[in-house]
Scaffold this active site. Structure first.
Site, PDB file in Angstrom:
ATOM      1  N   GLU A  10      44.303  35.509  37.122  1.00 52.80           N
ATOM      2  CA  GLU A  10      44.956  36.966  37.907  1.00 52.80           C
ATOM      3  C   GLU A  10      44.110  38.078  37.736  1.00 52.80           C
ATOM      4  O   GLU A  10      44.119  39.212  37.683  1.00 52.80           O
ATOM      5  CB  GLU A  10      45.987  37.309  36.783  1.00 52.80           C
ATOM      6  CG  GLU A  10      47.362  37.996  37.615  1.00 52.80           C
ATOM      7  CD  GLU A  10      48.554  36.936  37.783  1.00 52.80           C
ATOM      8  OE1 GLU A  10      48.131  35.589  37.909  1.00 52.80           O
ATOM      9  OE2 GLU A  10      49.244  37.337  38.103  1.00 52.80           O
TER      10      GLU A  10
HETATM   11  N1  COS Z   1      46.239  48.046  46.692  1.00 57.99           N
HETATM   12  C1  COS Z   1      46.351  48.126  47.879  1.00 57.99           C
HETATM   13  N2  COS Z   1      45.186  47.777  48.858  1.00 57.99           N
HETATM   14  C2  COS Z   1      44.031  47.693  48.332  1.00 57.99           C
HETATM   15  C3  COS Z   1      44.038  47.406  46.781  1.00 57.99           C
HETATM   16  C4  COS Z   1      45.229  47.653  45.974  1.00 57.99           C
HETATM   17  N3  COS Z   1      45.306  47.377  45.005  1.00 57.99           N
HETATM   18  N4  COS Z   1      42.654  47.126  46.361  1.00 57.99           N
HETATM   19  C5  COS Z   1      42.039  47.024  47.577  1.00 57.99           C
HETATM   20  N5  COS Z   1      42.902  47.523  48.733  1.00 57.99           N
HETATM   21  C6  COS Z   1      42.338  47.618  50.174  1.00 57.99           C
HETATM   22  C7  COS Z   1      41.468  48.580  50.163  1.00 57.99           C
HETATM   23  O1  COS Z   1      41.941  49.989  50.423  1.00 57.99           O
HETATM   24  C8  COS Z   1      40.776  48.179  51.560  1.00 57.99           C
HETATM   25  O2  COS Z   1      41.422  48.645  52.536  1.00 57.99           O
HETATM   26  P1  COS Z   1      40.931  50.027  53.640  1.00 57.99           P
HETATM   27  O3  COS Z   1      39.629  49.559  54.053  1.00 57.99           O
HETATM   28  O4  COS Z   1      42.087  49.971  54.344  1.00 57.99           O
HETATM   29  O5  COS Z   1      40.834  51.188  52.554  1.00 57.99           O
HETATM   30  C9  COS Z   1      40.945  46.611  51.353  1.00 57.99           C
HETATM   31  O6  COS Z   1      41.836  46.428  50.700  1.00 57.99           O
HETATM   32  C10 COS Z   1      39.478  46.216  51.030  1.00 57.99           C
HETATM   33  O7  COS Z   1      39.288  46.670  49.467  1.00 57.99           O
HETATM   34  P2  COS Z   1      37.860  46.443  48.878  1.00 57.99           P
HETATM   35  O8  COS Z   1      36.845  46.909  49.861  1.00 57.99           O
HETATM   36  O9  COS Z   1      37.909  47.372  47.680  1.00 57.99           O
HETATM   37  O10 COS Z   1      37.938  44.968  48.647  1.00 57.99           O
HETATM   38  P3  COS Z   1      36.913  44.082  48.072  1.00 57.99           P
HETATM   39  O11 COS Z   1      36.639  42.952  48.672  1.00 57.99           O
HETATM   40  O12 COS Z   1      35.608  44.892  47.534  1.00 57.99           O
HETATM   41  O13 COS Z   1      37.751  43.451  46.703  1.00 57.99           O
HETATM   42  C11 COS Z   1      38.563  43.261  44.512  1.00 57.99           C
HETATM   43  C12 COS Z   1      38.124  44.283  45.454  1.00 57.99           C
HETATM   44  C13 COS Z   1      37.340  42.587  43.805  1.00 57.99           C
HETATM   45  C14 COS Z   1      39.037  44.121  43.319  1.00 57.99           C
HETATM   46  C15 COS Z   1      39.569  42.206  44.894  1.00 57.99           C
HETATM   47  O14 COS Z   1      38.858  41.216  45.696  1.00 57.99           O
HETATM   48  C16 COS Z   1      40.249  41.351  43.667  1.00 57.99           C
HETATM   49  O15 COS Z   1      41.072  41.824  43.098  1.00 57.99           O
HETATM   50  N6  COS Z   1      39.606  40.143  43.414  1.00 57.99           N
HETATM   51  C17 COS Z   1      40.176  39.333  42.610  1.00 57.99           C
HETATM   52  C18 COS Z   1      41.166  38.327  43.124  1.00 57.99           C
HETATM   53  C19 COS Z   1      42.170  38.040  41.955  1.00 57.99           C
HETATM   54  O16 COS Z   1      42.866  38.498  41.145  1.00 57.99           O
HETATM   55  N7  COS Z   1      42.214  36.597  42.253  1.00 57.99           N
HETATM   56  C20 COS Z   1      43.110  35.896  41.394  1.00 57.99           C
HETATM   57  C21 COS Z   1      43.757  34.739  42.090  1.00 57.99           C
HETATM   58  S1  COS Z   1      45.142  34.989  42.562  1.00 57.99           S
HETATM   59  S2  COS Z   1      46.252  34.590  40.877  1.00 57.99           S
END
Ligand code: COS
Length: 379
Positions: free
Chosen positions: A361
């Site tokens: 997660e």
């Molecule tokens: N809610 C809504 N939108 C979101 C968000 C959130 N929590 N987090 C990011 N976004 C949006 C951003 O606003 C951005 O959009 P805009 O360019 O329009 O502003 C877009 O998504 C990309 O965001 P960002 O550049 O921050 O994304 P990254 O690729 O750097 O990823 C992390 C950020 C590392 C936090 C994300 O990839 C992540 O959570 N990875 C883990 C995934 C996970 O939990 N996997 C578990 C398996 S599923 S059980």
């Protein structure tokens, strides 16, 4: 504890407790040893509605608050994190639909889940784990269908799923802005379940790979808008993470319970080890961490219930609860000494299970990325 629950909520938690005592406790050692997904038992949990707590009443669910869901998941987490993970796997996929689907899509998903269907959230790929934006699975629109091709891995419930929420690229050129989310029924031709992971912990939870080869899905199975899939995935995870935190609190509390019970019984230097201040301090720290995590989870989900932004709190709650669950499990083993390290006692399982809380997660490193993003946005 930690939550201010009304009588109905307390009764539900008591039901969960009774269910876990009867269904999980007597069987868990064998299920864990043999890596059994206890489908029949899980069906009995579904008969009691533990998988539909979040589905609004208008779609046939129980329509309970997230705080209530957390209090119940804490109870399951206390008995077996794998069992809790199975329920959370279904409700994770459900959240994407409830947050972004049309009324018809919500009803369709609810109709599969409510009678005992199992759901799965298919985001992760071999090269898209923490870097979730790098999803390579593609969905090409052809007429009034999408054709899905690609592979997912580490998918909770995959082998037993009736329905999936799948994230795929509808426009490779747009990268993260080209991802979309789809409802995909598990019986569509072209879906194969490849690999059932043999895991160190949460061994009652099923984790497998899924391959989609020319899987035709109707266009009306697209959730929300094309290109918004990544945002939907992140929003789903924001809501799911504190619920995982609740299960982690359950595991952490179990460690306190096991250690406290043992300390009263074990005689050393002519007295129960509960009289040794070094161990009293360890037990107190375990309790402090557990209660702190519980408060964080409850606070985060009360924000969610009131539709107040909670992304920062969700990452903190999941990260902290996962880390302290692992710490508590380790300290619990330490207090039990050699017995804690032996498979004859139930506590080594708690450590094996707790490890996943720092990985799935969103790893706890990813949670720290999210938290620091919120902090730095202030300045
Ligand atoms: N809610 C809504 N939108 C979101 C968000 C959130 N929590 N987090 C990011 N976004 C949006 C951003 O606003 C951005 O959009 P805009 O360019 O329009 O502003 C877009 O998504 C990309 O965001 P960002 O550049 O921050 O994304 P990254 O690729 O750097 O990823 C992390 C950020 C590392 C936090 C994300 O990839 C992540 O959570 N990875 C883990 C995934 C996970 O939990 N996997 C578990 C398996 S599923 S059980």
């Amino acid at each position: 504890m930690g939550y201010v629950l009304d009588e109905a909520q307390k009764a539900l938690v008591a039901n969960a407790h009774e269910f876990c005592e009867k269904e999980i406790k007597p069987n868990i050692a064998q299920w864990d040893r043999d890596g059994v997904f206890p489908l029949e038992s899980y069906k009995r949990a579904m008969d009691l509605g533990f998988h539909i707590m979040e589905i609004p009443e208008e779609y046939g669910g129980l329509g309970l608050s997230y705080v209530t869901v957390a209090a119940v998941m804490e109870e399951f987490g206390k008995y077996d994190l794998g069992y809790a993970t199975t329920i959370m796997g279904t409700t994770l996929s459900l959240k994407t639909v409830l947050m972004n689907g049309t009324d018809a899509q919500k009803q369709m998903y609810a109709d599969v889940i409510i009678p005992g269907g199992i759901g799965a959230f298919a985001l992760t790929e071999p090269n898209a784990g923490s870097d979730a934006a790098s999803v390579k699975t593609k969905a090409d629109k052809v007429g009034d269908e999408y054709i899905l091709n690609g592979s997912k891995c580490f998918i909770t419930n995959a082998q037993f799923a009736d329905i999936f929420v799948v994230f795929a690229s509808t426009d490779r050129e747009k990268g993260v802005k080209g991802l979309s989310a789809f409802i995909v029924e598990a019986d569509r031709p072209g879906i194969t379940i490849d690999k059932d992971e043999d895991k160190m912990g949460i061994r009652t939870s099923n984790t497998a790979s899924v391959t989609f080869q020319d899987v035709h899905i109707p266009a009306d199975h697209l959730l929300g808008k094309e290109g918004s899939g990544f945002k939907y995935a992140m929003q789903t995870l924001d809501l799911a993470r504190p619920v995982v935190g609740a299960a982690a609190v359950g595991l952490a509390q179990r460690c306190v319970d096991e250690a406290g019970t043992y300390m009263k019984q074990r005689i050393c230097f002519g007295k129960p080890i509960a009289r040794l201040q070094a161990l009293q301090f360890m037990l107190a720290d375990m309790e402090i961490r557990t209660e702190t995590a519980r408060q964080m989870v409850a606070h985060c989900l009360s924000l969610a219930d009131q539709h107040i932004p909670y992304g920062r709190e969700a990452a903190i709650a999941k990260c902290y609860a996962g880390d302290i669950a692992f710490q508590n499990a380790s300290d619990c083993i330490q207090i039990l000494g050699g017995y804690g390290y032996s498979r004859e006692y139930p506590v080594e399982k708690l450590l094996r299970d707790a490890k996943v809380l720092q990985i799935y997660e969103g790893t706890n490193q990813v949670q720290r990325v999210v938290v620091s993003g919120h902090v730095l946005a202030r300045y």
